[in-house]
Scaffold this motif. Sequence first.
Motif, PDB file in Angstrom:
ATOM      1  N   SER A   1      34.769 -73.949  26.461  1.00 11.72           N
ATOM      2  CA  SER A   1      35.176 -75.225  26.198  1.00 11.72           C
ATOM      3  C   SER A   1      35.227 -76.272  27.573  1.00 11.72           C
ATOM      4  O   SER A   1      35.485 -77.364  27.462  1.00 11.72           O
ATOM      5  CB  SER A   1      36.649 -75.248  25.626  1.00 11.72           C
ATOM      6  N   PHE A   2      35.336 -75.702  28.703  1.00 10.57           N
ATOM      7  CA  PHE A   2      35.252 -76.189  29.925  1.00 10.57           C
ATOM      8  C   PHE A   2      36.212 -77.609  30.033  1.00 10.57           C
ATOM      9  O   PHE A   2      35.825 -78.582  29.959  1.00 10.57           O
ATOM     10  CB  PHE A   2      33.743 -76.614  30.304  1.00 10.57           C
ATOM     11  N   GLY A   3      37.510 -77.181  29.589  1.00 11.91           N
ATOM     12  CA  GLY A   3      38.380 -78.377  29.766  1.00 11.91           C
ATOM     13  C   GLY A   3      38.510 -79.199  28.718  1.00 11.91           C
ATOM     14  O   GLY A   3      39.219 -80.357  28.668  1.00 11.91           O
ATOM     15  N   LYS A   4      37.881 -78.791  27.567  1.00 15.71           N
ATOM     16  CA  LYS A   4      37.811 -79.714  26.528  1.00 15.71           C
ATOM     17  C   LYS A   4      38.375 -78.918  25.127  1.00 15.71           C
ATOM     18  O   LYS A   4      37.946 -79.386  24.000  1.00 15.71           O
ATOM     19  CB  LYS A   4      36.214 -80.397  26.148  1.00 15.71           C
ATOM     20  N   GLY A   5      39.131 -78.093  25.134  1.00 12.49           N
ATOM     21  CA  GLY A   5      39.812 -77.202  24.340  1.00 12.49           C
ATOM     22  C   GLY A   5      40.641 -77.778  23.708  1.00 12.49           C
ATOM     23  O   GLY A   5      41.457 -78.746  24.045  1.00 12.49           O
ATOM     24  N   VAL A   6      40.967 -77.733  22.299  1.00 20.80           N
ATOM     25  CA  VAL A   6      41.897 -78.196  21.514  1.00 20.80           C
ATOM     26  C   VAL A   6      43.036 -77.321  20.678  1.00 20.80           C
ATOM     27  O   VAL A   6      42.415 -76.154  20.247  1.00 20.80           O
ATOM     28  CB  VAL A   6      41.395 -79.011  20.247  1.00 20.80           C
ATOM     29  N   ASN A   7      44.309 -77.295  20.980  1.00 17.49           N
ATOM     30  CA  ASN A   7      45.063 -76.636  20.200  1.00 17.49           C
ATOM     31  C   ASN A   7      45.420 -77.078  19.117  1.00 17.49           C
ATOM     32  O   ASN A   7      45.967 -78.193  19.008  1.00 17.49           O
ATOM     33  CB  ASN A   7      46.447 -76.356  21.156  1.00 17.49           C
ATOM     34  N   ILE A   8      45.430 -76.233  17.951  1.00 16.39           N
ATOM     35  CA  ILE A   8      45.741 -76.605  16.700  1.00 16.39           C
ATOM     36  C   ILE A   8      46.491 -75.948  15.996  1.00 16.39           C
ATOM     37  O   ILE A   8      46.550 -74.689  15.906  1.00 16.39           O
ATOM     38  CB  ILE A   8      44.438 -76.673  15.733  1.00 16.39           C
ATOM     39  N   THR A   9      47.737 -76.425  15.397  1.00 18.26           N
ATOM     40  CA  THR A   9      48.768 -75.633  14.802  1.00 18.26           C
ATOM     41  C   THR A   9      48.441 -75.755  13.344  1.00 18.26           C
ATOM     42  O   THR A   9      48.444 -76.601  12.661  1.00 18.26           O
ATOM     43  CB  THR A   9      50.074 -76.337  15.061  1.00 18.26           C
ATOM     44  N   LEU A  10      48.094 -74.440  12.953  1.00 17.59           N
ATOM     45  CA  LEU A  10      47.830 -74.244  11.378  1.00 17.59           C
ATOM     46  C   LEU A  10      49.218 -73.816  10.804  1.00 17.59           C
ATOM     47  O   LEU A  10      50.287 -73.323  11.341  1.00 17.59           O
ATOM     48  CB  LEU A  10      47.016 -73.003  11.078  1.00 17.59           C
ATOM     49  N   GLY A  11      49.260 -74.020   9.536  1.00 19.96           N
ATOM     50  CA  GLY A  11      50.391 -74.032   8.625  1.00 19.96           C
ATOM     51  C   GLY A  11      51.396 -75.145   8.314  1.00 19.96           C
ATOM     52  O   GLY A  11      52.395 -75.041   7.651  1.00 19.96           O
ATOM     53  N   LEU A  12      51.423 -76.041   9.393  1.00 22.20           N
ATOM     54  CA  LEU A  12      52.388 -77.100   9.165  1.00 22.20           C
ATOM     55  C   LEU A  12      51.938 -78.067   7.853  1.00 22.20           C
ATOM     56  O   LEU A  12      50.701 -77.946   7.787  1.00 22.20           O
ATOM     57  CB  LEU A  12      52.266 -78.188  10.488  1.00 22.20           C
ATOM     58  N   PRO A  13      52.700 -78.826   7.418  1.00 21.58           N
ATOM     59  CA  PRO A  13      52.276 -79.678   6.322  1.00 21.58           C
ATOM     60  C   PRO A  13      51.455 -80.849   6.810  1.00 21.58           C
ATOM     61  O   PRO A  13      51.703 -81.918   5.964  1.00 21.58           O
ATOM     62  CB  PRO A  13      53.627 -79.882   5.629  1.00 21.58           C
ATOM     63  N   PHE A  14      50.889 -81.101   7.849  1.00 18.44           N
ATOM     64  CA  PHE A  14      50.524 -82.155   8.211  1.00 18.44           C
ATOM     65  C   PHE A  14      49.427 -81.865   9.555  1.00 18.44           C
ATOM     66  O   PHE A  14      49.450 -80.496   9.878  1.00 18.44           O
ATOM     67  CB  PHE A  14      51.407 -83.389   8.860  1.00 18.44           C
ATOM     68  N   ILE A  15      48.717 -82.510   9.991  1.00 22.57           N
ATOM     69  CA  ILE A  15      47.590 -82.174  11.036  1.00 22.57           C
ATOM     70  C   ILE A  15      48.232 -82.489  12.156  1.00 22.57           C
ATOM     71  O   ILE A  15      48.638 -83.610  12.611  1.00 22.57           O
ATOM     72  CB  ILE A  15      46.244 -83.278  10.851  1.00 22.57           C
ATOM     73  N   ARG A  16      48.304 -81.212  13.170  1.00 26.62           N
ATOM     74  CA  ARG A  16      48.809 -81.552  14.555  1.00 26.62           C
ATOM     75  C   ARG A  16      47.758 -80.918  15.463  1.00 26.62           C
ATOM     76  O   ARG A  16      47.575 -79.573  15.336  1.00 26.62           O
ATOM     77  CB  ARG A  16      50.226 -80.919  14.645  1.00 26.62           C
ATOM     78  N   THR A  17      47.175 -81.677  16.474  1.00 22.44           N
ATOM     79  CA  THR A  17      46.396 -81.095  17.559  1.00 22.44           C
ATOM     80  C   THR A  17      47.096 -81.277  18.764  1.00 22.44           C
ATOM     81  O   THR A  17      48.312 -82.216  19.048  1.00 22.44           O
ATOM     82  CB  THR A  17      44.919 -81.755  17.299  1.00 22.44           C
ATOM     83  N   SER A  18      46.762 -80.586  19.879  1.00 20.21           N
ATOM     84  CA  SER A  18      47.292 -80.705  21.223  1.00 20.21           C
ATOM     85  C   SER A  18      46.242 -80.422  22.339  1.00 20.21           C
ATOM     86  O   SER A  18      45.139 -79.851  21.959  1.00 20.21           O
ATOM     87  CB  SER A  18      48.485 -80.030  21.467  1.00 20.21           C
ATOM     88  N   VAL A  19      46.440 -80.627  23.417  1.00 16.44           N
ATOM     89  CA  VAL A  19      45.880 -80.134  24.570  1.00 16.44           C
ATOM     90  C   VAL A  19      45.677 -78.854  24.749  1.00 16.44           C
ATOM     91  O   VAL A  19      46.600 -78.163  24.326  1.00 16.44           O
ATOM     92  CB  VAL A  19      46.373 -81.152  25.823  1.00 16.44           C
ATOM     93  N   ASP A  20      44.869 -78.060  25.510  1.00 15.85           N
ATOM     94  CA  ASP A  20      45.026 -76.703  25.775  1.00 15.85           C
ATOM     95  C   ASP A  20      45.502 -76.489  27.157  1.00 15.85           C
ATOM     96  O   ASP A  20      45.137 -75.421  27.698  1.00 15.85           O
ATOM     97  CB  ASP A  20      43.647 -76.192  25.866  1.00 15.85           C
TER      98      ASP A  20
END
Length: 274
Positions: free
Chosen positions: A222-241
């Motif tokens: 991903s060369f510095g463009k990765g995304v951290n995604i939290t699965l299981g939450l009742p809403f969409i949540r993404t974050s930096v890696d």
Amino acid sequence: MRLVDFNINRLPETGELEVLHIPLNTPCQAGILDVHNASYVLTLLDTAYEGVKRGDFAAMVTAPLHKGIINDAGGAFFSGHTEYLAAKSHTPQVVMMLAGGGLRVALVTTHLPLKDIAAQITPELLSSVIHILHNDLQHKFHIENPRILVTGLNPHAGEQGHLGHEELDVIIPTLQKLQADGLDIKGPYPADTVFEPFILKDGDAVLAMYHDQGLPVLKYASFGKGVNITLGLPFIRTSVDHGTALDLAGTGRAMSGSLQAAVEYALQMHAPQH
């Protein structure tokens, strides 16, 4: 780009960025931690959570924060964004998944010493993680019939018990049970070969047993463009890696690629599918 005050009842014009102003407790200096602003960070998270809970916000995208300074401020122990949001939303279990470079890699265990990992991988945990991954691939990534590729724990996926019994005792029986229930799961694959293109083409996500088994490959891709995604939450949540990189704050040398990718992923996950 023009900044405008936040107003939930209006749509921003092209080139506008709406800003919900939450003032600092005390003035800050880039790259310098200040315990007096620790509660401000939690206020940001609380405001974002209440917004997605009410439906005011479509998703939550989080930047990195410094856990140490929040704990130095006292109060309840703070272990991170993910645990904090899970507790607030009464979510019993979440799953970490990173995406980027054409890959999606989820984890059965996250931040554990290597010596403790094998004991943590139980049929119950593995089954629960796979169900969360399958459900969110359907409902947040809009994949009707998700295909999940699962790694083994040991080198060569245990080599029929010669390099460990976790595959024979836990992983294979659990996968067979879930396959019988109708889930499209394949494995366990040796972790050093599952990322071969001819294997990846048959999967929508890879499930690795532990942190450093799956994430080095994704972060390289991903060369510095990765995304951290939290699965299981009742809403969409993404974050930096990545972390806070305090040494880069205020220098103009910090790269925003992962944050931009996190915003783009959240938009894609929220967008209705046709």
